[in-house]
Motif scaffolding. Structure first.
Motif, mmCIF file in Angstrom:
data_model
loop_
_atom_site.group_PDB
_atom_site.id
_atom_site.type_symbol
_atom_site.label_atom_id
_atom_site.label_comp_id
_atom_site.label_asym_id
_atom_site.label_seq_id
_atom_site.Cartn_x
_atom_site.Cartn_y
_atom_site.Cartn_z
ATOM 1 N N THR A 83 15.395 61.234 20.390
ATOM 2 C CA THR A 83 14.584 60.138 20.914
ATOM 3 C C THR A 83 14.498 60.171 22.435
ATOM 4 O O THR A 83 13.903 59.285 23.031
ATOM 5 C CB THR A 83 15.133 58.775 20.449
ATOM 6 N N ARG A 123 13.493 54.584 17.655
ATOM 7 C CA ARG A 123 12.790 55.649 16.950
ATOM 8 C C ARG A 123 11.345 55.641 17.442
ATOM 9 O O ARG A 123 10.772 54.569 17.632
ATOM 10 C CB ARG A 123 12.770 55.354 15.448
ATOM 11 N N GLY A 156 10.874 59.470 13.339
ATOM 12 C CA GLY A 156 11.188 58.834 14.623
ATOM 13 C C GLY A 156 11.766 59.751 15.675
ATOM 14 O O GLY A 156 12.045 59.321 16.786
#
Ligand SMILES: [Zn+2]
Length: 534
Positions: free
Chosen positions: A49, A177, A212
């Motif tokens: 992420t 995410r 994500g």
């Protein structure tokens, strides 16, 4: 042509390129602009992420000679040496492999020295939850009184493993995410730059599969491109590479199930198998399909929650009218169970077909009790099949015909409920049998010719009705020793020795398995007890 992974090639070097974490970027930029930089940051969030990416850009920004609006200029000597990885001001530590007290003590000594160039020494500790307790305590001491020129950025996927004393000293940022939309847009951008022709649907599917994580999305995209290098990357290609099934197939499958068309259902399964689809994945995906259908059926305005295309949504709505909620719940239950079973099963196809036939069988719908009973019956069958797989022992009959009474047929239907119980020690071994076991080796020496040879390799266990099991390493040995006349000879020798009749049964260990998998070694147990008594 050498190929650089997309994730590396397009790793963001400026805050503007970081996607999907706007709230964090804005805050960090504002801090830099206002010159209110903290000394300890905690970045948490799932993998891929952007935690370490943002940490590195931040390290550049605080050291940059001419930051622009809180972002690094990318041009000055500091920006360039950090980008090249040659700067002494940015120290990256992977706590997964440097998790000891000594590693952190080293840092504590280092931080006493001012940076020789630039303004800040930035320590990026990745996977910080992996530090040992001692290392955390050492780190805490530094965090309590950090020199003004030091910044710690701790990154973790498991914030719950970080001691509260550490947490309370850090500014805390949650990396979300990244949405499917954002990932898709980013990939589209990169594919334009790379001049790769790709269908939007294909990118969208990859984005969805990445769940994500931008990093996962880009590495999946890499895989797909590598597979179809120089060609247009289509939705079908992506399904092919990722081993996935188009939702259209699930729609067809469901419609056949609803119309109780068993033959039609099995045809679809056949097709999927011919296409080489992975059945465990298939079952999981179909379960999700049913779950989406349930959401559509039971709630209004579900469009925003479900990530499906407009056409898929129309299809789901239509299907939700064709089926009752309790039926859907039952389908989902059966398929969730199936997913669990498939993971360990060898006969995946059979289990999948059985599950689908269960869905199609109308009798099961008539009453709740009948339904439960039928399910129970199937479960018992599956369990029994699993047990038989476990035993796989051939009984050798008196006439020497090995193989009769072989349990479980051709090994169908391993159930995935674990590997079945391990053989247990019998509570009490009858004295007669104990007596035989103690003397077995010398009794065996008295046996005639070939039998005596084979018995050297025999191991002993206890069977039902307190029979002595003579377990041989293979079927040939068992067929010789188990022959009626040989068995009688053996029982005679035993009776002569201990003065009592003990029944003998001859078995063998199935190929590919070990004696201990199926039998308890009573010889070892009894001899052990003797040693203890001595
Ligand atoms: Zn700069």
């Amino acid at each position: 042509m050498s190929y650089t992974a997309l994730y590396r090639k397009f790793r963001p070097t400026a805050f503007e390129d970081v996607k999907g974490q706007d709230h964090i970027i804005t805050t960090l930029q504002n801090q830099i602009k206002a010159n209110r930089i903290g000394h300890a940051y905690l970045f948490c969030g799932t993998r891929g992420t952007g935690k370490t990416t943002v940490a590195k850009i931040f390290a550049k920004a605080v050291n940059c000679e001419h930051p622009v609006d809180g972002s690094p200029c990318g041009e000055c000597a500091m920006c360039r040496s950090i980008a090249a990885g040659t700067s002494m001001n940015v120290i990256e530590i992977d706590a997964a492999s440097n998790n000891g007290v000594d590693n952190i003590r080293e840092i504590r000594e280092e931080v006493t020295y001012r940076p020789t160039e630039g303004k800040y020494k930035v320590y990026i500790i990745d996977e910080v939850h992996m530090l040992s307790i001692g290392a955390f305590n050492a780190l805490l001491k530094t965090l309590e009184e950090p020199p003004e020129y030091v910044i710690f950025i701790l990154a973790t996927t498991e914030v719950n493993k970080i001691p509260i004393t550490i947490l309370s000293r850090c500014q805390h940022y949650d990396f979300k995410r990244i949405s499917i939309e954002t990932i898709t847009d980013r990939m589209k951008e990169l594919m334009d730059t790379e001049k790769v022709d790709v269908e939007d649907r294909a990118l969208r599917y990859i984005a969805k599969a990445a769940d994500g994580s931008m990093r996962d999305a880009l590495s999946l995209l890499d895989q797909c491109i590598a597979f179809y290098l120089g060609q247009k990357l289509t939705y079908d290609n992506v399904l092919e590479v990722l081993g996935a099934v188009d939702t259209d197939v699930f729609s067809q499958l469901l419609r056949k199930v609803i119309s109780r068309d068993v033959a039609g259902v099995l045809d679809i399964v056949e097709d999927l198998i011919m296409q080489g689809r992975e059945l465990t994945q298939l079952a999981t995906d179909f379960t999700w399909y049913l779950r989406n259908l349930l959401l559509v059926k039971t709630s209004d305005n579900i469009e925003d929650v479900l990530d499906v295309s407009t056409e898929n949504m129309m299809q789901l709505k239509e299907e939700s009218q064709m089926i009752e909620t309790d039926m859907l719940l039952r389908y989902i239950r059966i398929f969730s169970e199936l997913s669990g079973q498939l993971r360990y099963a060898t006969q995946k196809r059979v289990l999948l077909e059985v599950a689908l036939i269960k869905l199609c069988t109308p009798a099961m719908e008539t009453s709740q009790d009948a339904l439960l009973d039928r399910i129970r019956a199937v479960e018992e069958k599956v369990d029994k099949a699993a047990e038989n797989m476990q035993e796989r022992v051939v009984y050798v009959n008196g006439d020497g015909a090995a193989g009769e009474g072989y349990p479980g047929g051709s090994g169908a239907g391993a159930s995935g409920r674990g590997r079945g119980p391990k053989p247990e020690l019998p509570n009490a071994i009858p004295e007669d049998v104990q007596e035989v076991v103690k003397n077995f080796r010398s009794i065996a020496d008295e046996a005639s010719g070939m039998v005596r040879g084979y018995l050297k390799k025999a191991r002993l266990s206890l069977g039902g009705d307190n029979r002595l099991l003579i377990v041989l390493p293979d079927s040939l040995a068992a067929s010789v020793v188990g022959r009626e006349d040989h068995r009688q000879e053996l029982e005679g020798l035993i009776e002569q020795r201990i003065g009592k009749k003990v029944e003998v049964e001859v078995r063998y260990v199935e190929e590919g398995r070990h004696f201990e998998d199926t039998f308890v070694d009573i010889e070892q147990k009894i001899n052990m007890e003797i040693t203890v008594e001595d």
